[in-house]
Every structure is written in structure tokens, then in C-alpha cells.
Enzyme design. Structure first.
Site, PDB file in Angstrom:
ATOM      1  N   GLU A  61       0.878  -1.166   0.000  1.00  0.00           N
ATOM      2  CA  GLU A  61       0.000   0.000   0.000  1.00  0.00           C
ATOM      3  C   GLU A  61       0.912   1.210   0.000  1.00  0.00           C
ATOM      4  O   GLU A  61       1.843   1.272   0.811  1.00  0.00           O
ATOM      5  CB  GLU A  61      -0.822   0.039   1.291  1.00  0.00           C
ATOM      6  CG  GLU A  61      -1.950  -0.944   1.334  1.00  0.00           C
ATOM      7  CD  GLU A  61      -2.729  -0.819   2.635  1.00  0.00           C
ATOM      8  OE1 GLU A  61      -3.322   0.252   2.867  1.00  0.00           O
ATOM      9  OE2 GLU A  61      -2.721  -1.778   3.414  1.00  0.00           O
ATOM     10  N   ARG A 296       6.056 -13.419   9.085  1.00  0.00           N
ATOM     11  CA  ARG A 296       6.636 -12.105   8.845  1.00  0.00           C
ATOM     12  C   ARG A 296       7.982 -12.018   9.549  1.00  0.00           C
ATOM     13  O   ARG A 296       8.287 -12.805  10.446  1.00  0.00           O
ATOM     14  CB  ARG A 296       5.695 -10.992   9.271  1.00  0.00           C
ATOM     15  CG  ARG A 296       5.398 -10.921  10.752  1.00  0.00           C
ATOM     16  CD  ARG A 296       4.251  -9.966  11.065  1.00  0.00           C
ATOM     17  NE  ARG A 296       4.466  -8.614  10.599  1.00  0.00           N
ATOM     18  CZ  ARG A 296       3.752  -8.027   9.626  1.00  0.00           C
ATOM     19  NH1 ARG A 296       2.785  -8.668   9.020  1.00  0.00           N
ATOM     20  NH2 ARG A 296       3.983  -6.790   9.275  1.00  0.00           N
ATOM     21  N   LYS A 306       4.635   0.551  10.986  1.00  0.00           N
ATOM     22  CA  LYS A 306       4.708   1.811  10.233  1.00  0.00           C
ATOM     23  C   LYS A 306       4.333   3.000  11.110  1.00  0.00           C
ATOM     24  O   LYS A 306       4.935   4.057  11.026  1.00  0.00           O
ATOM     25  CB  LYS A 306       3.728   1.765   9.058  1.00  0.00           C
ATOM     26  CG  LYS A 306       4.266   1.075   7.821  1.00  0.00           C
ATOM     27  CD  LYS A 306       3.243   1.169   6.693  1.00  0.00           C
ATOM     28  CE  LYS A 306       3.570   0.188   5.579  1.00  0.00           C
ATOM     29  NZ  LYS A 306       2.480  -0.011   4.639  1.00  0.00           N
TER      30      LYS A 306
HETATM   31  P1  ATP Z   1      -0.122  -1.923   6.609  1.00  0.00           P
HETATM   32  O1  ATP Z   1      -0.375  -2.060   8.051  1.00  0.00           O
HETATM   33  O2  ATP Z   1      -0.056  -0.515   6.154  1.00  0.00           O
HETATM   34  O3  ATP Z   1      -0.924  -2.829   5.716  1.00  0.00           O
HETATM   35  P2  ATP Z   1       2.070  -3.657   5.893  1.00  0.00           P
HETATM   36  O4  ATP Z   1       3.332  -3.791   6.684  1.00  0.00           O
HETATM   37  O5  ATP Z   1       1.175  -4.816   5.729  1.00  0.00           O
HETATM   38  O6  ATP Z   1       1.373  -2.404   6.512  1.00  0.00           O
HETATM   39  P3  ATP Z   1       1.984  -3.398   3.032  1.00  0.00           P
HETATM   40  O7  ATP Z   1       2.373  -2.222   2.229  1.00  0.00           O
HETATM   41  O8  ATP Z   1       0.583  -3.836   3.008  1.00  0.00           O
HETATM   42  O9  ATP Z   1       2.466  -3.082   4.502  1.00  0.00           O
HETATM   43  O10 ATP Z   1       2.941  -4.625   2.731  1.00  0.00           O
HETATM   44  C1  ATP Z   1       3.330  -5.034   1.451  1.00  0.00           C
HETATM   45  C2  ATP Z   1       3.810  -6.451   1.506  1.00  0.00           C
HETATM   46  O11 ATP Z   1       4.898  -6.597   2.406  1.00  0.00           O
HETATM   47  C3  ATP Z   1       2.716  -7.379   1.985  1.00  0.00           C
HETATM   48  O12 ATP Z   1       2.629  -8.473   1.098  1.00  0.00           O
HETATM   49  C4  ATP Z   1       3.151  -7.799   3.360  1.00  0.00           C
HETATM   50  O13 ATP Z   1       2.736  -9.106   3.643  1.00  0.00           O
HETATM   51  C5  ATP Z   1       4.669  -7.684   3.289  1.00  0.00           C
HETATM   52  N1  ATP Z   1       5.225  -7.382   4.611  1.00  0.00           N
HETATM   53  C6  ATP Z   1       4.972  -6.325   5.396  1.00  0.00           C
HETATM   54  N2  ATP Z   1       5.642  -6.408   6.569  1.00  0.00           N
HETATM   55  C7  ATP Z   1       6.350  -7.557   6.515  1.00  0.00           C
HETATM   56  C8  ATP Z   1       7.255  -8.229   7.423  1.00  0.00           C
HETATM   57  N3  ATP Z   1       7.558  -7.723   8.625  1.00  0.00           N
HETATM   58  N4  ATP Z   1       7.800  -9.394   7.024  1.00  0.00           N
HETATM   59  C9  ATP Z   1       7.515  -9.909   5.815  1.00  0.00           C
HETATM   60  N5  ATP Z   1       6.682  -9.345   4.934  1.00  0.00           N
HETATM   61  C10 ATP Z   1       6.096  -8.190   5.266  1.00  0.00           C
HETATM   62 MG    MG Z   2      -0.857  -4.525   4.492  1.00  0.00          MG
END
Ligand code: ATP
Ligand code: MG
Length: 594
Positions: A61, A296, A306
Site C-alpha cells: 500500500e 513475517r 509503520k
Molecule cells: P499496513 O499495516 O499498512 O498494511 P504492511 O506492513 O502490511 O502495513 P503493506 O504495504 O501492506 O504493509 O505490505 C506489502 C507487503 O509486504 C505485503 O505483502 C506484506 O505481507 C509484506 N510485509 C509487510 N511487513 C512484513 C514483514 N515484517 N515481514 C515480511 N513481509 C512483510
Molecule cells: Mg498490508
């Protein structure tokens, strides 16, 4: 250029590789066609056989800066596509109008490219944005209504919450659940046309209010939200829910393996339900993508929320998103981590199905393993004290005589040439390299001891002068003649200690930023304490150092091994010729917690 041996070994297998290998073997997706761009079933059917053996995607996002957790996901998705003859799509998941900002779009694209990946493949760019699929998502919603699989619910949010039930209690049907198809279609169009207030109604899937999986109890598909969207402006006042949008995005893009983090596991039944229904209706390409969940990344001494990272920036606990202590990709880049080290790190930690903490030292070790075989060496004195060679003038024929010395740029890469620097009557050495009363096993300078100044001469320490407070101001030593490194017989005089140094005559003054972990506890933000109280007060120490003259030509982003001290980078923001600034990336070995 040599590379760490590990890189040449076959990649360790993991459950995702096994899934992909099984699908390739069974030809699960072998018959699929690709319309050249994302689209519905008809669009793809009209296309050629899909040139990509698998399709993965990285779907952030655009609502913040990417961090080390995203780096894991990027390396995973792009890495698997690369390894299996596939394509990884770069997709902005911008279906949520409130939180998103174009400002983040460029920083995200930059980060992915910097990490070494590209969304260009088979002659086309696979850069997409989910908001381009709003029209299809709307059409699919009308299809579900027409198939009796969705309805407009006008219960209040509170009623909906209560009637959903919980783990022990089945849900209760909404009074709106049995509306006619015609009425549902009309109300959904009213929602779209702005005839209902924000929050007055939602479109829900009609699945099973008694399902043990709460996510299957008629999940919401669309909500009313009068918000301007950065791509579609005010065209829409209804927006799809993430759980509805994401499977459709994957299906339109012909994704085969949709990888996400474990918290989405309970959403998988709905993901499959939706794509099965849309497939039956002939709307989306079949066989449809499958979702797989992995743990994760949790990295010790690091937070990745974030919201909390933003708080660190907003409240000025760090200098910005690219503060070298931040786990953001821009921060890690400025700190001096290389794309190769981050890729190596991601490979080493692999993927698993259960959450765990990865030790921060794994990242530093990947950095060392990447830089050790290629980084130029240099000498730097970080905590300088003067060493005066009292017999220099006498032995060398003048107090101001300088003696040219040199050292290899890299000990194993002679083709990189040599660094030149001088030896003279006055040198800078590390304060810790002198002890008046040496502890047992101390081999460096103390009265009466002989030490080699690396790439230079052997000296005998004769003592030191101190200021009124007792601090050493100058260390004294005498040159031992005929001991210059590289000259015949220079090793006749045996020494136990070798120290690094720079000559006062040609050393450069440099600002050196000694970064350490941002948090003082291994698992910050997991206990009762406010995470701000867990910040490491010593995460940054700025020193004025003396560095060897070869560093005068360093450019921002150039990486070095400062002998004995570890890996350093010329700061990409503040470093200037004539006003050098170096950041410590990582020490020579892991010293944390010892
Ligand atoms: P939000 O809370 O804004 O959704 P988010 O950390 O999920 O935050 P995204 O931009 O939706 O952020 O994440 C993009 C991709 O990165 C997603 O596929 C998510 O699964 C992956 N991702 C985010 N944080 C991690 C992490 N700590 N480890 C592995 N993958 C991650
Ligand atoms: Mg997300």
C-alpha cells in the site's frame, strides 16, 4: 571479483519452493494464457500461452516507507520469480483512498530497484495499480448479486458486529439477507450513485453466518466512503474491502502464487471462495491463483510498525525516514547496507510457517560477507591520541622527513592496486593502544614494549605525558631502525602487537558516526513498556577521527573496511570532498550482548 562461497551453493529449499516445484511438475498453470496486460478471463483467453512459468507480486500500500520486513517480501517474490522462469509484478495496492499518497509511490519504486529487482520482463513492464481494477471489481460485485451470492446490508455497524457472533456463538442472519436480487442490485447502484450516506450500507457476500471461520460469515465487500482517491479522483464513493479486492487483483494479473504473511491465513477460505465463484461465472481466468502464508520478519532490536516508525520521525527521535538507525530501506541504504547483503540476509533467513525472531547479527554478518571480499581497506583512528617518535629526526636525518609507505587496497585483490601514505615523527593512534600498566595479555604500547605500526616501522614505547587530570596527551616511542615493512630483514625484530595509525602530516580529519542499535532490548515493543523508553541512548556517537589520505577521493555511498574497526560508508547525504563524513555500518565481528 570474488563472491562469498555460499552464494554459489544451491538455494536451500523451503515450503514455497516445494509448492512451486510441485506446480511446475504437475503443470498446474501450464495451460494458462496471458493477454499481455491484466484483465478478465476473456482478455486472457484471447492472448498467447503465458510466457511466465509462475507469476508472483509485491503489493505494497503506498502509505509509508518500506522497511526490512518488506525487503524480505520483495526478495522472496522477485527472487522466486527469477529462480523459476517467472515474472514478479510490482503492484500498488491503492484501494484504500484515505491513507495513500503519491509521495510514497516513488520511494517504493526506488527501493525495489535499489534492492536489485525489476518488473520489466518479456518485453513489457509489470507495474500495476489496483485502483485500475475498480471497474472490474464493481462488475464482479454486480455479478455476485445477480448470482444470489451478495446482498446489501443496511444494519448499523453495531448490529452487524453483534450479529456476526464470535468463536463460541454462530452469527445471526441480517434481516436484509433475504432481499430479492432486483432490490439488492438497485440498492447497490444507489450506493454507487451516492444516494446513501457514508456507513449507511455495505455489500456483503452471502456465504454462511454459522461458519466456524468468522471471516466466512458474510464478509463485507464494499463500503460507502466519500473520499478523493489519488488515481480515480471522486469517480467512486464506494470502495472495495481489502479482502475482496486482493484476490481479484491477483486473478486479473494471472498471479499463480500469492504470498502473504501469516495473519491472512484465516482469509484464505474467502480468497478461494471468491475466485471459485468468479471463475464459475466466467469472469476471471482459471485455474485461479493460490494464497500461501509465511511468517513475517521479526528482527531483534528493531520495530517495523509503520505507525511507530512514523512516531520516531515525527517526534524527532531520529533525523528522518532515512536516519541510518531506521529499519527503512532508505535508512539501511544510508547506513551502508548493500542490496547484495540484504538479498543474502533474506536468503539465509528463508521462509517458515511459524513466527520467530531473527537475530540482528544475521544482517550484520550478511553485510560483512558481502563487503569483506570487495571493500577497499583503509586505516582510521577513531579515538585519536598523538604518538611522537622521539628519535625520528636523528634516525631519518630531519624532524620533518616523511617516509612513504603503502598497503594493498584489498589484501586478496592485487589488481585494485595500493594505497599510499606517509610515516612521520608524529602519528595518530588509538587512545586504547597505550596502557601505562598493561593488563595481562596486552601486547600494544606500554613502556618498554615493541610494537609494529602496520605497513610502517617497529617502535619501542618509552612512556607518555599526561595533563593535570591524568589523561594521556602524548605517547612517546623510539623508532627501531631497519624494521620498515616490506624491506629485507624488517621482520628480524619480533613483536607481539601490531597497531593501526595515520601520520599527523597527511591524515584527513573526518566526522565519523558510530551507529548502534536503535533499541536497547532484543524484542522492543512486546512487553508492557512504552517502546520509546526502550530506545538505546547510545545508538549514535559522533567522533572526530583521523583517516588515511586515500579516503580523500571517497564518494558518497563508497564502502570501506576500516582496518580493525569494521565496515564504513561515506554518508550519501552529508559527505563532501574536503568535509568527509563516514557512517559505521557494522563492526568487524558481532560484539553486541557480549
Ligand atoms: P499496513 O499495516 O499498512 O498494511 P504492511 O506492513 O502490511 O502495513 P503493506 O504495504 O501492506 O504493509 O505490505 C506489502 C507487503 O509486504 C505485503 O505483502 C506484506 O505481507 C509484506 N510485509 C509487510 N511487513 C512484513 C514483514 N515484517 N515481514 C515480511 N513481509 C512483510
Ligand atoms: Mg498490508
Amino acid at each position: 571479483m570474488t563472491v562469498p562461497a555460499e552464494k554459489e551453493l544451491p538455494k536451500p529449499s523451503n515450503f514455497l519452493r516445494q509448492v512451486i516445484e510441485r506446480d511446475l511438475e504437475q503443470g498446474t498453470y501450464a495451460q494458462r494464457r496471458w493477454g499481455g496486460t491484466p484483465g478478465d478471463a476473456a482478455h486472457h483467453q484471447a492472448g498467447a500461452p503465458d510466457p511466465a512459468k509462475i507469476r508472483t507480486r509485491f503489493p505494497p500500500e503506498p502509505n509509508g516507507y518500506l522497511h526490512v520486513g518488506h525487503a524480505k517480501s520483495i526478495c522472496l517474490n522477485f527472487g522466486l520469480a527469477r529462480d523459476y522462469g517467472g515474472v514478479c509484478h510490482m503492484r500498488f495496492d491503492d484501494t484504500n483512498p484515505e491513507k495513500e499518497d503519491v509521495e510514497y509511490v516513488n520511494s517504493i519504486l526506488d527501493a525495489v530497484q535499489w534492492l536489485g529487482f525489476s518488473w520489466d520482463a518479456n518485453g513489457s513492464s509489470h507495474l500495476y495499480q489496483a485502483s485500475d481494477y475498480f471497474d472490474f471489481m464493481y462488475r464482479a460485485a454486480e455479478y455476485l448479486i445477480e448470482a444470489g451470492l451478495a446482498y446489501v446490508d443496511e444494519q448499523s455497524a453495531e448490529e452487524m458486529r453483534v450479529n456476526r457472533g464470535d468463536f463460541g456463538k454462530p452469527g445471526v442472519d441480517s434481516p436484509f439477507r433475504s432481499r430479492s436480487i432486483e432490490e439488492n442490485l438497485q440498492r447497490f447502484r444507489d450506493m454507487r450513485d451516492g444516494k446513501l450516506a457514508d456507513g449507511a450500507a455495505v455489500l456483503r457476500a452471502r456465504i454462511d453466518m454459522a461458519s466456524p471461520n468468522i471471516n466466512m460469515r458474510d464478509p463485507a465487500l464494499y463500503r460507502i466512503r466519500r473520499a478523493e482517491h489519488h488515481n480515480t479522483g471522486d469517480k467512486w464513493c464506494i470502495y472495495p474491502m481489502y479482502t475482496y479486492a486482493h484476490p481479484i487483483e491477483d486473478a486479473l494479473e494471472n498471479i499463480t502464487h500469492s504470498l502473504c504473511t501469516l495473519e491472512f491465513e484465516d482469509q484464505r477460505p474467502f480468497y478461494d471462495w471468491l475466485l471459485d465463484r468468479l471463475g464459475e461465472g466466467g469472469l476471471t481466468n482459471q485455474p485461479h491463483p493460490r494464497q500461501y502464508e509465511f511468517a513475517r520478519l521479526n528482527l531483534t532490536y528493531v520495530i517495523t510498525s509503520k505507525r511507530k516508525l512514523k512516531q520516531l520521525v515525527d517526534e524527532k527521535h531520529v533525523s528522518g525516514w532515512d536516519d541510518p538507525r531506521m529499519p527503512t530501506i532508505v535508512g539501511m541504504r544510508r547506513r551502508g547496507y548493500t542490496p547484495e547483503s540484504i538479498q543474502l540476509f533474506a536468503e539465509r533467513i528463508g521462509v517458515t510457517k511459524s513466527d520467530s525472531w531473527i537475530d540482528y547479527s544475521t544482517l550484520d554478518q550478511a553485510l560483512r560477507d558481502d563487503l569483506d571480499p570487495k571493500a577497499a581497506r583503509a586505516m582510521a583512528v577513531l579515538d585519536p591520541v598523538k604518538l611522537v617518535i622521539t628519535n625520528w629526526g636523528e634516525v631519518m636525518g630531519g624532524e620533518d622527513v616523511l617516509d612513504a609507505c603503502s598497503a594493498p587496497v584489498h589484501p586478496h585483490l592485487p589488481e585494485l592496486g595500493r594505497r599510499e601514505f606517509n610515516f612521520g615523527a608524529e602519528l595518530w593512534i588509538e587512545r586504547t593502544d597505550y596502557e601505562e600498566a598493561p593488563p595481562k595479555g596486552y601486547n600494544r604500547l606500554y613502556p618498554g614494549n615493541k610494537v609494529r605500526l602496520k605497513y610502517g616501522h617497529v617502535v619501542t614505547c618509552t612512556g607518555a605525558t599526561r595533563d593535570a587530570k591524568g589523561n594521556v596527551t602524548v605517547v612517546h616511542a623510539e623508532l627501531v631502525p631497519d624494521t620498515k615493512s616490506g624491506t629485507p630483514g624488517s621482520d628480524k625484530v619480533k613483536v607481539k602487537g601490531v597497531i593501526t595509525w595515520v601520520a599527523a602530516a597527511d591524515a584527513l580529519k573526518a566526522e565519523v558516526r558510530l551507529y548502534d542499535r536503535l533499541f536497547a532490548v532484543p524484542q522492543p515493543d512486546t512487553g508492557d513498556k512504552d517502546f520509546l523508553e526502550e530506545l538505546n541512548p547510545d545508538s549514535l556517537k559522533v567522533v572526530t577521527a583521523y583517516v588515511e589520505p586515500s579516503l580523500a577521493t571517497a564518494k558518497g555511498d563508497d564502502k570501506f573496511q576500516f582496518e580493525r574497526h569494521g565496515y564504513f560508508v561515506a554518508d550519501r547525504v552529508d559527505h563532501r570532498e574536503g568535509k568527509p563524513v563516514f557512517n559505521r555500518v557494522a563492526g568487524m565481528k558481532d560484539s553486541w550482548g557480549k
